[in-house]
Design a protein around this motif. Structure first.
Motif, mmCIF file in Angstrom:
data_model
loop_
_atom_site.group_PDB
_atom_site.id
_atom_site.type_symbol
_atom_site.label_atom_id
_atom_site.label_comp_id
_atom_site.label_asym_id
_atom_site.label_seq_id
_atom_site.Cartn_x
_atom_site.Cartn_y
_atom_site.Cartn_z
ATOM 1 N N SER A 290 0.833 -1.211 0.000
ATOM 2 C CA SER A 290 0.000 0.000 0.000
ATOM 3 C C SER A 290 0.858 1.248 0.000
ATOM 4 O O SER A 290 0.554 2.232 -0.674
ATOM 5 N N GLY A 291 1.944 1.208 0.781
ATOM 6 C CA GLY A 291 2.831 2.367 0.855
ATOM 7 C C GLY A 291 3.402 2.719 -0.503
ATOM 8 O O GLY A 291 3.495 3.889 -0.868
ATOM 9 N N SER A 292 3.773 1.680 -1.269
ATOM 10 C CA SER A 292 4.384 1.962 -2.562
ATOM 11 C C SER A 292 3.335 2.499 -3.544
ATOM 12 O O SER A 292 3.637 3.345 -4.390
ATOM 13 N N LEU A 293 2.089 2.014 -3.436
ATOM 14 C CA LEU A 293 1.027 2.563 -4.290
ATOM 15 C C LEU A 293 0.828 4.041 -3.973
ATOM 16 O O LEU A 293 0.678 4.874 -4.869
ATOM 17 N N LEU A 294 0.843 4.353 -2.681
ATOM 18 C CA LEU A 294 0.701 5.749 -2.273
ATOM 19 C C LEU A 294 1.872 6.581 -2.780
ATOM 20 O O LEU A 294 1.686 7.709 -3.238
ATOM 21 N N ALA A 295 3.078 5.987 -2.707
ATOM 22 C CA ALA A 295 4.251 6.709 -3.204
ATOM 23 C C ALA A 295 4.041 7.061 -4.669
ATOM 24 O O ALA A 295 4.333 8.179 -5.102
ATOM 25 N N PHE A 296 3.509 6.101 -5.429
ATOM 26 C CA PHE A 296 3.227 6.347 -6.843
ATOM 27 C C PHE A 296 2.217 7.479 -7.002
ATOM 28 O O PHE A 296 2.398 8.390 -7.815
ATOM 29 N N LEU A 297 1.163 7.428 -6.191
ATOM 30 C CA LEU A 297 0.060 8.386 -6.354
ATOM 31 C C LEU A 297 0.413 9.779 -5.835
ATOM 32 O O LEU A 297 -0.147 10.777 -6.283
ATOM 33 N N VAL A 298 1.340 9.836 -4.887
ATOM 34 C CA VAL A 298 1.708 11.136 -4.322
ATOM 35 C C VAL A 298 2.867 11.761 -5.098
ATOM 36 O O VAL A 298 2.848 12.942 -5.442
ATOM 37 N N PHE A 299 3.855 10.913 -5.399
ATOM 38 C CA PHE A 299 5.066 11.441 -6.033
ATOM 39 C C PHE A 299 4.846 11.733 -7.515
ATOM 40 O O PHE A 299 5.296 12.769 -8.022
ATOM 41 N N GLY A 300 4.143 10.822 -8.215
ATOM 42 C CA GLY A 300 3.949 10.958 -9.659
ATOM 43 C C GLY A 300 3.416 12.315 -10.084
ATOM 44 O O GLY A 300 3.983 12.960 -10.971
ATOM 45 N N PRO A 301 2.317 12.789 -9.468
ATOM 46 C CA PRO A 301 1.793 14.091 -9.881
ATOM 47 C C PRO A 301 2.746 15.249 -9.578
ATOM 48 O O PRO A 301 2.672 16.293 -10.214
ATOM 49 N N MET A 302 3.629 15.071 -8.592
ATOM 50 C CA MET A 302 4.549 16.167 -8.268
ATOM 51 C C MET A 302 5.698 16.209 -9.259
ATOM 52 O O MET A 302 6.002 17.247 -9.830
ATOM 53 N N ILE A 303 6.362 15.062 -9.420
ATOM 54 C CA ILE A 303 7.558 15.023 -10.258
ATOM 55 C C ILE A 303 7.476 13.825 -11.194
ATOM 56 O O ILE A 303 7.359 12.691 -10.733
ATOM 57 N N ASP A 304 7.527 14.046 -12.485
ATOM 58 C CA ASP A 304 7.777 12.959 -13.433
ATOM 59 C C ASP A 304 8.466 13.549 -14.660
ATOM 60 O O ASP A 304 8.618 14.763 -14.767
ATOM 61 N N LEU A 305 8.881 12.663 -15.560
ATOM 62 C CA LEU A 305 9.671 13.129 -16.708
ATOM 63 C C LEU A 305 8.943 14.219 -17.483
ATOM 64 O O LEU A 305 9.512 15.247 -17.822
ATOM 65 N N LYS A 306 7.654 13.983 -17.728
ATOM 66 C CA LYS A 306 6.873 14.953 -18.481
ATOM 67 C C LYS A 306 6.755 16.255 -17.698
ATOM 68 O O LYS A 306 6.933 17.344 -18.249
ATOM 69 N N GLY A 307 6.518 16.107 -16.390
ATOM 70 C CA GLY A 307 6.362 17.282 -15.547
ATOM 71 C C GLY A 307 7.639 18.092 -15.443
ATOM 72 O O GLY A 307 7.606 19.326 -15.431
ATOM 73 N N ILE A 308 8.779 17.379 -15.386
ATOM 74 C CA ILE A 308 10.062 18.091 -15.319
ATOM 75 C C ILE A 308 10.225 18.930 -16.577
ATOM 76 O O ILE A 308 10.651 20.090 -16.531
ATOM 77 N N GLY A 309 9.858 18.336 -17.713
ATOM 78 C CA GLY A 309 9.912 19.080 -18.971
ATOM 79 C C GLY A 309 9.090 20.349 -18.895
ATOM 80 O O GLY A 309 9.527 21.427 -19.319
ATOM 81 N N LEU A 310 7.892 20.235 -18.315
ATOM 82 C CA LEU A 310 7.024 21.408 -18.210
ATOM 83 C C LEU A 310 7.558 22.407 -17.194
ATOM 84 O O LEU A 310 7.487 23.617 -17.375
ATOM 85 N N MET A 311 8.126 21.857 -16.098
ATOM 86 C CA MET A 311 8.619 22.756 -15.041
ATOM 87 C C MET A 311 9.809 23.583 -15.497
ATOM 88 O O MET A 311 10.099 24.632 -14.916
#
Lengths: 343, 264
Positions: A290-311
């Motif tokens: 469950s913790g890792s699913l949450l990590a995916f759901l919390v971290f993904g929207p903050m930082i990901d490859l696409k998001g870094i490009g936009l940031m």
């Protein structure tokens, strides 16, 4: 050949899925620009770092957009001179703290409502903490892209009135073109200053047809820029997904620590939109903690490859590295706590 | 600043008057691509049907935007230069003029030219054939034990197995499933896997599920990626050192690849 086809299909599917959300985000951003008095919204934001970060995180509720859509809104808010914690809080939490995403997460995890609640709580907590950290850098301009920094209003240290005589006097010492609007407040015709000021100053008086024309122009411009970044981000995500077998990433995912790390890597690689990422996470629900699913759901929207490009539109690389490191560490700590103590 | 460059007649690298048309073209082509995927049913290969309306609305939105801008640009052309309305506002950009639009336009044209492909059995093997059965949603959306076994699809079987994993419990039950053929390298020559890709959002998260099938003959008669409808009965076999629920095939019928090859 099979792999190239596969990568191309993944690439297209990411784009086809993300572009409607991008369009929605850009339209919202434009509407905000034309129809909402941002100056008032910005003034309403608390100056206190903690409250500001919390408020910034929560205004995501007004803008139901995912991470590809919230970057233009955050950029607009920064140009309007919103305090740093508010902007950071908004940037990190808005993709998660909004009605559509919460609804989607609820649909996916009806059977595990704790995932929905914890996703909201953790995102809010982490965004607020990082917002407070960035409040140490009260004037954000040194870490912003130069073009954006120039477009921001002059930094006024806390405690000083926004518009006083000293402020206008200093403006007179600068070269450039000015529009003499109201007495005592010349409008500087800086190339990047022009956009928000011109529109904000006139938006109330403009007829609807002109507003629509400006909205269309703004939408096209943002679509062009953000869309091109999205194309690059999706291409990278697709190539990595094909080149690095998912099997390998999955094989990391059994232990309380490695599963979190694996899911965070997956979140960053897949770059899936926050509006739909809970369905993606659901497909891993049986093999991952469950913790890792949450990590995916919390971290993904903050930082990901696409998001870094936009940031990269907002921040210099250094600031993105800070954001990335802080978000990753906090997500890891909180979700590890959940893995070790609650499951 | 645009107003200066508009008044300034000095020649530029890219003709400035073409740039708005490039934008219109890029955005319009993307709108056409998204609507084309919808009309030709290719959207099924890319994303989950729940999100079709978003893509359709997005496609029409992009098209409307490009039509709106075209009309505006045309009306500007008719006017004399001195009557031009206020210039476009300056925009922050990372890409040099024309690059962003060109990138979008090229991608859309590639999308129009190259058909998206259904994932193949090789993709399924790459994505992990080892644990077809365990890699599913932990919480089945519905579990109806009174479902007639022969009405279950592959994903229904796998979900049922998730809830109650003992293979012997299903022995003798009738099976009728459709899917594509995988030849797992670690299975002997009389065994194949009949599989479907499951989509939760878009092709980026497609994952395979499947059931082993015991054939009466060598599997070379049924090459990889062939679509089959298999009727038979459930048995338990020992495959790859694991007791597995397996279909003992009685009839195998070749079927055309379905319009919508994924399951949800």
């Amino acid at each position: 050949m099979n792999q190239i086809n596969q990568a191309f299909t993944i690439f297209l599917s990411l784009l086809v899925e993300a572009i409607p959300f991008l369009l929605l985000g850009v339209l919202f951003s434009g509407l905000l620009l034309l129809f909402v008095d941002e100056a008032k919204l910005v003034k309403m934001m608390p100056r206190n770092p903690f409250l500001g970060a919390l408020a910034g995180s929560s205004i995501g509720f007004l803008f139901p957009v995912c991470e590809c859509g919230n970057v233009p809104v955050a950029r607009r808010l920064l140009m309007q001179g919103v305090p740093a914690p508010v902007a950071i809080g908004f940037l990190l939490a808005a993709p998660t703290i909004n009605p559509i995403v919460i609804w989607a997460t609820w649909t996916a995890f009806r059977e595990q409502p704790e995932i929905v609640v914890l996703r909201v709580v953790l995102s809010l907590t982490i965004a607020t903490i990082i917002g407070c950290v960035f409040s140490a850098q009260a004037d954000l301009r040194p870490v912003l892209q130069p073009a954006l920094a120039r477009a921001m209003p002059r930094y006024i240290p806390p405690g000083k009135k926004a518009i006083d005589s000293g402020e206008t006097a200093s403006m007179l010492l600068q070269s450039g073109t000015y529009l003499l609007g109201q007495p005592g407040a010349p409008l500087r015709l800086d190339s990047t200053m022009l956009q928000p000021n011109l529109i904000a100053a006139n938006s109330a008086k403009k007829p609807l047809a002109d507003k629509l024309r400006l909205l269309a122009d703004n939408t096209i411009q943002e679509l062009r820029e953000l869309g091109a970044v999205l194309v690059i981000g999706s291409a990278i995500a697709a190539i990595i997904q094909v080149a690095a077998p998912r099997d390998f990433i999955l094989s990391l995912g059994q232990g309380p620590v490695t599963s979190i790390l694996a899911m965070m890597v997956l979140a960053a690689v897949v770059s899936i939109c926050s509006t739909v990422d809970s369905f993606f996470a659901l497909s891993f629900a049986s093999v991952f903690t469950s913790g890792s699913l949450l990590a995916f759901l919390v971290f993904g929207p903050m930082i990901d490859l696409k998001g870094i490009g936009l940031m990269l539109f907002l921040f210099k690389k250094k600031a993105i590295i800070y954001l990335f490191a802080l978000a990753a560490q906090l997500t890891f700590l909180f979700t590890l706590l959940i893995n070790l103590h609650f499951s | 600043m645009t107003s200066i460059s508009a008044n300034n007649k000095s020649p530029k690298k890219i003709p400035t008057f073409l740039l708005p048309w490039l934008d219109v073209l890029a955005i319009g082509t993307w709108g056409i691509l998204m609507i084309k995927y919808w009309l030709t049913g290719k959207l099924y290969l890319l994303i989950h049907p729940d999100f079709f309306w978003l893509v359709i609305a997005g496609g029409f939105g992009l098209l409307a935007l490009s039509v709106f801008k075209t009309v505006e640009l045309l009306s500007q052309l008719k006017k004399k230069p001195s009557n031009l309305p206020a210039p476009n506002v300056q925009h922050l950009s990372v890409f040099p003029p024309g690059i962003g639009s060109s990138l979008l336009l090229i991608t859309a044209l590639l999308g129009l030219a190259i058909e998206p492909q259904v994932f193949s059995s090789q993709t399924a093997l790459d994505r992990g054939i080892t644990d077809f059965v365990s890699l599913t949603r932990s919480q089945p959306q519905s579990f109806r034990s009174n479902t007639r076994p022969e009405d279950r699809s592959i994903i229904d079987w796998v979900r049922t197995l998730n809830v109650y994993p003992e293979p012997d419990a299903y022995t003798g039950q009738k099976v009728k499933v459709q899917g594509f053929v995988i030849h797992p390298p670690n299975y002997s020559e009389e065994y194949i896997i009949i599989a479907r890709f499951i989509l939760t959002c878009c092709a980026a998260d497609a994952y395979p599920v499947g059931l082993p099938v015991k054939l009466a003959q060598n599997r070379s008669a049924y090459p990889s990626d062939t679509w089959l409808e298999i009727e038979g009965e459930m048995i338990t076999t020992n495959l790859g050192n694991k007791r597995q629920l397996t279909i003992e095939a009685q009839t195998l019928t070749n079927i055309p690849k379905p319009k919508n090859p994924y399951d949800y």
